[in-house]
Every structure is written in structure tokens, then in C-alpha cells.
Design a protein around this motif. Structure first.
Motif: not given
Lengths: 238, 126
Positions: B39, B77, B85-87
Motif C-alpha cells: 500500500y 481494498w 481499509g487499505r488500498k
């Protein structure tokens, strides 16, 4: 607190810039969420991490809808609706008084001014969104031309360039306004929510609320509603 | 890939000319993804740890967006631990092939540059 405020302003500007570039709501949501993720990780202000919102929106080169889409879908119907509303206003008073609709060239020119201003909106839309004084100025010109068209209205048939029966114009303009409102209502019902800004990090959408839906419907029927009010006023004052 | 907490492997000064970074950042980002999906902050930390300075989000994300459009990376995601959340960005096969090609080209280019710079100068020659 100050950073939160400046970051909020930066994100507001970013959304506006991406909207102006006709970027789809889901792509805007993705951009906002990923930028917020990095700011949470680094603790830096948005402007420092990403630069000016306008430059960042440009640098992303996100896919966008063709620029002419909104012109066909929104601008031309609005321009036609405004033209019909102005015609209705010119015809309603002579009709309630059983008089002819008298028109002078100067009056027509003043009436055409707001229509021309809206028709050429794509050429200067970016400028009026970024400069509020330009928006106020153009609105003022539109309002002034409306007042001047009333001043330039011929007082008798000898002064008039055209003298026509107001009823066909009244009915025709009313039909155009109602037809456009029905079209806009149908279109907004079909497209509601499809371009909402979705947050992919929490899989929630900023859904279109009831207030917004009511506002959209009022906007769709604005010209017929105003025309009805004008008709009522003309009937009362005749 | 997560943000490493091991001792940094700084390659020297981080004050590289911006032209150099602009030319190399693309395949450096692909290289940062070669170990697995990662990320934004982890990629920036990885590059910083290897001596390339702190890359701004305004530089990294437009680059990765272009690579996604070109099919070199994919995004996903993933849910965060109790938070947003994280991409994650991941290399595609095309991206891996491009990284291999660009790495080989860069090694040839930097080798040629080094050999040329190492040549003794012939001052006074006509």
C-alpha cells in the motif's frame, strides 16, 4: 484542528475538481479514501503530501465521461426550459387582459441575454466556479436584462415590432416546460445513486438523502411551478 | 508487504536531482511491489529506506493510477484492523515483465554511464 479544517477544504476542492473533470463518483471515492489512508499513516497535511488539489486532480488523469454528456443531458434542456419560461411570462399578462402580445426588438434582445449566457456556459463554467464575483456578476446581468426587457416592452401596438395572439405561445411554452420536467423527473429517477461518491475503504456510499431527492424534484419542476405562480399573480392583478 | 522496522539500508544522500527520480521512480515502484502486494505508505517507506528520499503522495498515486490504467498493477481494498481499509497495489504479469525489461535496460544504461564516467579524461587533446 487547523490541519483538519485545511484538509477538509483541500478534500472539498479535490472533489469539486474531479467533478468538473466528469470523473465517476466511484473513482472519486477511491481517490479520497486512498489519500486519507496515506494522511493517516504519515500525519502530514493534505496540501503538503499531495500538492494543490487542482494539480493533483489533473495529475491523476482518471477516466472521465465525455465532456459533451452533461451539455446534452442538462444544459440544453435547461436552456430550452428557461426560454419557454420567459416566453410564458411575456404571454401570460396579455392573455389575462385579452390583449395582443406586443414585442419590440430591444425587448427580444434583453430576453435573449440570459438564454445566451446559459447556452455558452460550457465556455466559462470553470471560471465562474472558481471566481464567485464572476458568478454574481453574470447573475446580475441576467436579472438586469429581465428588468430591462420589461422596461423595453412596447406600450401600444404602434411601438410594437410584432403583435401576436398570446394564447398559442402560452400553451406552447407551458407544454414545453411540462414535457421537460417530466423528462428530467424520469431521468433523475433512473440515474439516482449511480454516480454517488462511494467510500471503498468502508464499502459505504454517501447515499442520496430524502432532502436531496426532494430538492432535485423541485428543481425538475421549477419552471412550471414558477409559471403557475406568475399565472396566479397575473390573474389576481388584472 | 508491510512497513519494515529493520535498520535502514540507506544508499547515501537522499537529495537526488528531481529529473533522476522522475526517470526512475516508475520501475522503482514496480520493484517495491515485486515482493508482493503493498500500500501507499509501505511503498514510500520502502523507497525511503533504500535511500531514494521521501516520495510524496502527489507523485506516487498518479504514477500508480497510470500503471493501473496500463494494466501493470491491480488494486484491491482490504479491510483494516477495526479501522478503515487499505488500498493494496499488486503487480500483474504484464507489470512483472515490464519490471524485468526496465531493470535490464537500466543496468545496461547505468553500466554504460559508469564506464564512460570512469574513462580517464584526455585533457588537451584536440
Amino acid at each position: 484542528m487547523i490541519q483538519q479544517t485545511s484538509d477538509k477544504k483541500w478534500f472539498d476542492q479535490l472533489v469539486m475538481e474531479l467533478r468538473m473533470r466528469q470523473v465517476h463518483g466511484s473513482a472519486i471515492g477511491d481517490t479520497i479514501a486512498s489519500a486519507k489512508e496515506l494522511l493517516r499513516d504519515t500525519g502530514q497535511p493534505a496540501e503538503k503530501m499531495f500538492g494543490p488539489a487542482r494539480d493533483y486532480a489533473k495529475a491523476l488523469e482518471l477516466p472521465s465521461a465525455p465532456k459533451h454528456d452533461w451539455i446534452c443531458q442538462a444544459l440544453w434542456p435547461s436552456t430550452l426550459g428557461l426560454l419557454a419560461f420567459l416566453l410564458f411570462n411575456q404571454a401570460v399578462v396579455p392573455w389575462t387582459r385579452s390583449e395582443l402580445l406586443l414585442v419590440s426588438p430591444a425587448q427580444l434582445a434583453f430576453l435573449a441575454t440570459p438564454v445566451v449566457l446559459i447556452a455558452f456556459l460550457p465556455l466559462y463554467l470553470d471560471a465562474i466556479i472558481r471566481r464567485i464575483w464572476l458568478c454574481v456578476g453574470l447573475s446580475g446581468i441576467g436579472a438586469l436584462s429581465g428588468v430591462l426587457s420589461a422596461v423595453a416592452a412596447p406600450q401600444n401596438r404602434a411601438e410594437a415590432w410584432l403583435a401576436v395572439d398570446p394564447l398559442p405561445w402560452l400553451i406552447g411554452s407551458a407544454l414545453v416546460m411540462v414535457a421537460l420536467s417530466i423528462r428530467n423527473t424520469t431521468q433523475s429517477a433512473l440515474t439516482t445513486g449511480h454516480d454517488d461518491i462511494t467510500d471503498p475503504s468502508s464499502a459505504t456510499a454517501k447515499s442520496t438523502g430524502t432532502g436531496i431527492k426532494v430538492f432535485v424534484q423541485i428543481t425538475n419542476w421549477l419552471f412550471p411551478l414558477l409559471a403557475l405562480a406568475m399565472l396566479g399573480l397575473a390573474l389576481v392583478l388584472r | 508487504m508491510e512497513v519494515s522496522t529493520s535498520s535502514p539500508q540507506v544508499a547515501g544522500s537522499v537529495d537526488w536531482p528531481s529529473d533522476w527520480l522522475r526517470a526512475t521512480l516508475g520501475f522503482l515502484c514496480l520493484r517495491a511491489l515485486s515482493a508482493g502486494p503493498s500500500y501507499g505508505y509501505a511503498i514510500i517507506s520502502e523507497l525511503e529506506r533504500h535511500g531514494f528520499g521521501t516520495i510524496k503522495g502527489g507523485t506516487l498515486y498518479p504514477l500508480l493510477t497510470r500503471y493501473e490504467t496500463a494494466g501493470l498493477v491491480t488494486t484491491e481494498w482490504r479491510a483494516g484492523d477495526g479501522g478503515p481499509g487499505r488500498k493494496y497495489f499488486a503487480l500483474t504479469e504484464t507489470g512483472r515483465t515490464e519490471l524485468t525489461r526496465l531493470s535490464a535496460d537500466w543496468l545496461r544504461f547505468s553500466g554504460a554511464t559508469t564506464r564512460y564516467l570512469d574513462q580517464p579524461t584526455m585533457e588537451g587533446s584536440s
